[in-house]
Design a protein around this motif. Structure first.
Motif, PDB file in Angstrom:
ATOM      1  N   GLY A 106       0.779  -1.228   0.000  1.00  0.00           N
ATOM      2  CA  GLY A 106       0.000   0.000   0.000  1.00  0.00           C
ATOM      3  C   GLY A 106       0.809   1.275   0.000  1.00  0.00           C
ATOM      4  N   ARG A 107       0.101   2.354   0.288  1.00  0.00           N
ATOM      5  CA  ARG A 107       0.697   3.695   0.204  1.00  0.00           C
ATOM      6  C   ARG A 107       1.871   3.886   1.144  1.00  0.00           C
ATOM      7  N   TRP A 108       1.924   3.142   2.238  1.00  0.00           N
ATOM      8  CA  TRP A 108       3.022   3.322   3.192  1.00  0.00           C
ATOM      9  C   TRP A 108       4.356   2.913   2.591  1.00  0.00           C
ATOM     10  N   SER A 109       4.309   2.133   1.532  1.00  0.00           N
ATOM     11  CA  SER A 109       5.562   1.770   0.859  1.00  0.00           C
ATOM     12  C   SER A 109       6.224   2.998   0.234  1.00  0.00           C
ATOM     13  N   LEU A 110       5.481   4.077   0.047  1.00  0.00           N
ATOM     14  CA  LEU A 110       6.065   5.313  -0.486  1.00  0.00           C
ATOM     15  C   LEU A 110       7.118   5.903   0.458  1.00  0.00           C
ATOM     16  N   LEU A 111       7.111   5.477   1.712  1.00  0.00           N
ATOM     17  CA  LEU A 111       8.170   5.911   2.625  1.00  0.00           C
ATOM     18  C   LEU A 111       9.524   5.338   2.206  1.00  0.00           C
ATOM     19  N   LEU A 112       9.496   4.377   1.278  1.00  0.00           N
ATOM     20  CA  LEU A 112      10.732   3.812   0.725  1.00  0.00           C
ATOM     21  C   LEU A 112      11.092   4.444  -0.620  1.00  0.00           C
ATOM     22  N   SER A 113      10.436   5.535  -0.966  1.00  0.00           N
ATOM     23  CA  SER A 113      10.685   6.173  -2.257  1.00  0.00           C
ATOM     24  C   SER A 113      12.102   6.741  -2.359  1.00  0.00           C
ATOM     25  N   TRP A 114      12.803   6.846  -1.263  1.00  0.00           N
ATOM     26  CA  TRP A 114      14.177   7.344  -1.265  1.00  0.00           C
ATOM     27  C   TRP A 114      15.188   6.258  -1.615  1.00  0.00           C
ATOM     28  N   VAL A 115      14.783   4.998  -1.558  1.00  0.00           N
ATOM     29  CA  VAL A 115      15.702   3.874  -1.728  1.00  0.00           C
ATOM     30  C   VAL A 115      16.126   3.750  -3.201  1.00  0.00           C
ATOM     31  N   PRO A 116      17.424   3.672  -3.450  1.00  0.00           N
ATOM     32  CA  PRO A 116      17.885   3.493  -4.837  1.00  0.00           C
ATOM     33  C   PRO A 116      17.279   2.237  -5.470  1.00  0.00           C
ATOM     34  N   ILE A 117      17.092   2.278  -6.742  1.00  0.00           N
ATOM     35  CA  ILE A 117      16.585   1.206  -7.602  1.00  0.00           C
ATOM     36  C   ILE A 117      15.075   1.013  -7.465  1.00  0.00           C
ATOM     37  N   ILE A 118      14.535   0.892  -6.253  1.00  0.00           N
ATOM     38  CA  ILE A 118      13.097   0.643  -6.112  1.00  0.00           C
ATOM     39  C   ILE A 118      12.270   1.913  -5.943  1.00  0.00           C
ATOM     40  N   GLY A 119      12.885   2.980  -5.461  1.00  0.00           N
ATOM     41  CA  GLY A 119      12.122   4.181  -5.126  1.00  0.00           C
ATOM     42  C   GLY A 119      11.463   4.857  -6.308  1.00  0.00           C
ATOM     43  N   ASP A 120      12.193   5.021  -7.402  1.00  0.00           N
ATOM     44  CA  ASP A 120      11.639   5.714  -8.564  1.00  0.00           C
ATOM     45  C   ASP A 120      10.499   4.924  -9.211  1.00  0.00           C
ATOM     46  N   PRO A 121      10.689   3.631  -9.478  1.00  0.00           N
ATOM     47  CA  PRO A 121       9.556   2.872 -10.020  1.00  0.00           C
ATOM     48  C   PRO A 121       8.357   2.838  -9.064  1.00  0.00           C
ATOM     49  N   LEU A 122       8.619   2.866  -7.782  1.00  0.00           N
ATOM     50  CA  LEU A 122       7.544   2.875  -6.801  1.00  0.00           C
ATOM     51  C   LEU A 122       6.656   4.108  -6.963  1.00  0.00           C
TER      52      LEU A 122
END
Length: 145
Positions: free
Chosen positions: A92-108
Motif C-alpha cells: 500500500g501507500r506506506w511503501s512510499l516511505l521507501l521512495s528514497w531507496v535506490p533502484i526501487i524508489g523511482d519505479p515505486l
C-alpha cells in the motif's frame, strides 16, 4: 560554485535523480556541504523540493502509463510493471516511505501514479521520505566538516 548556481544545480540534480533517469543528487548535496559557504537548511530544502517534484513527474507518468506502456521506448517491461503493481498493492501507500531507496524508489512512485494513489497522500509520504534522506546525507557530510 556560487550561490544561485549551486542551489540551481542541486535542484536540477535532485529533480533528475527522482525521475527514471540515472542521476545522483546525494553527492552534489554532500559536495556543497563540504565546500561550505551555503545555508545547510536551504540546501536540504532545495534538494527535497527538487526530488519530490521529480517523483511527481513519475506519478504523473504513472497516471498515463496505460497510454505508453506498449511503446518501444517505455523503460519498464510489462512483467516488471506487474511485479511492481503487485508489490504496491500488497504494501500500500506506506511503501512510499521507501521512495528514497535506490533502484526501487523511482519505479515505486511511478506505480503509485499507475494505481491512482491520491496526490495528497503521495506528496505527504514522498516528502517525508525524501526530507529524511537528505537530512541523513547532510548529517553524514557535516561529520566530515
Amino acid at each position: 560554485m556560487t550561490g544561485l548556481a549551486a542551489y540551481g544545480g542541486l535542484f536540477v540534480a535532485a529533480l533528475a535523480a527522482a525521475t527514471l533517469l540515472p542521476a545522483q543528487s546525494e553527492a552534489v548535496l554532500a559536495g556543497l556541504i563540504l565546500n561550505g559557504g551555503h545555508s545547510l537548511a536551504l540546501l536540504i530544502a532545495v534538494a527535497t523540493i527538487g526530488n519530490v517534484l521529480g517523483s511527481l513527474v513519475n506519478w504523473v507518468l504513472g497516471r498515463q502509463v496505460e497510454r505508453f506502456k506498449d511503446r518501444r521506448w517505455f523503460p519498464a517491461s510489462p512483467a516488471t510493471l506487474a511485479r511492481a503493481e503487485s508489490w504496491y498493492r500488497r504494501y500500500g501507500r506506506w511503501s512510499l516511505l521507501l521512495s528514497w531507496v535506490p533502484i526501487i524508489g523511482d519505479p515505486l512512485t511511478l506505480i503509485a501514479g499507475t494505481l491512482k494513489e491520491p496526490l495528497w497522500s503521495f506528496l505527504s509520504l514522498v516528502s517525508i521520505a525524501k526530507l529524511t534522506r537528505y537530512v541523513a546525507v547532510a548529517a553524514a557530510a557535516q561529520s566530515f566538516v
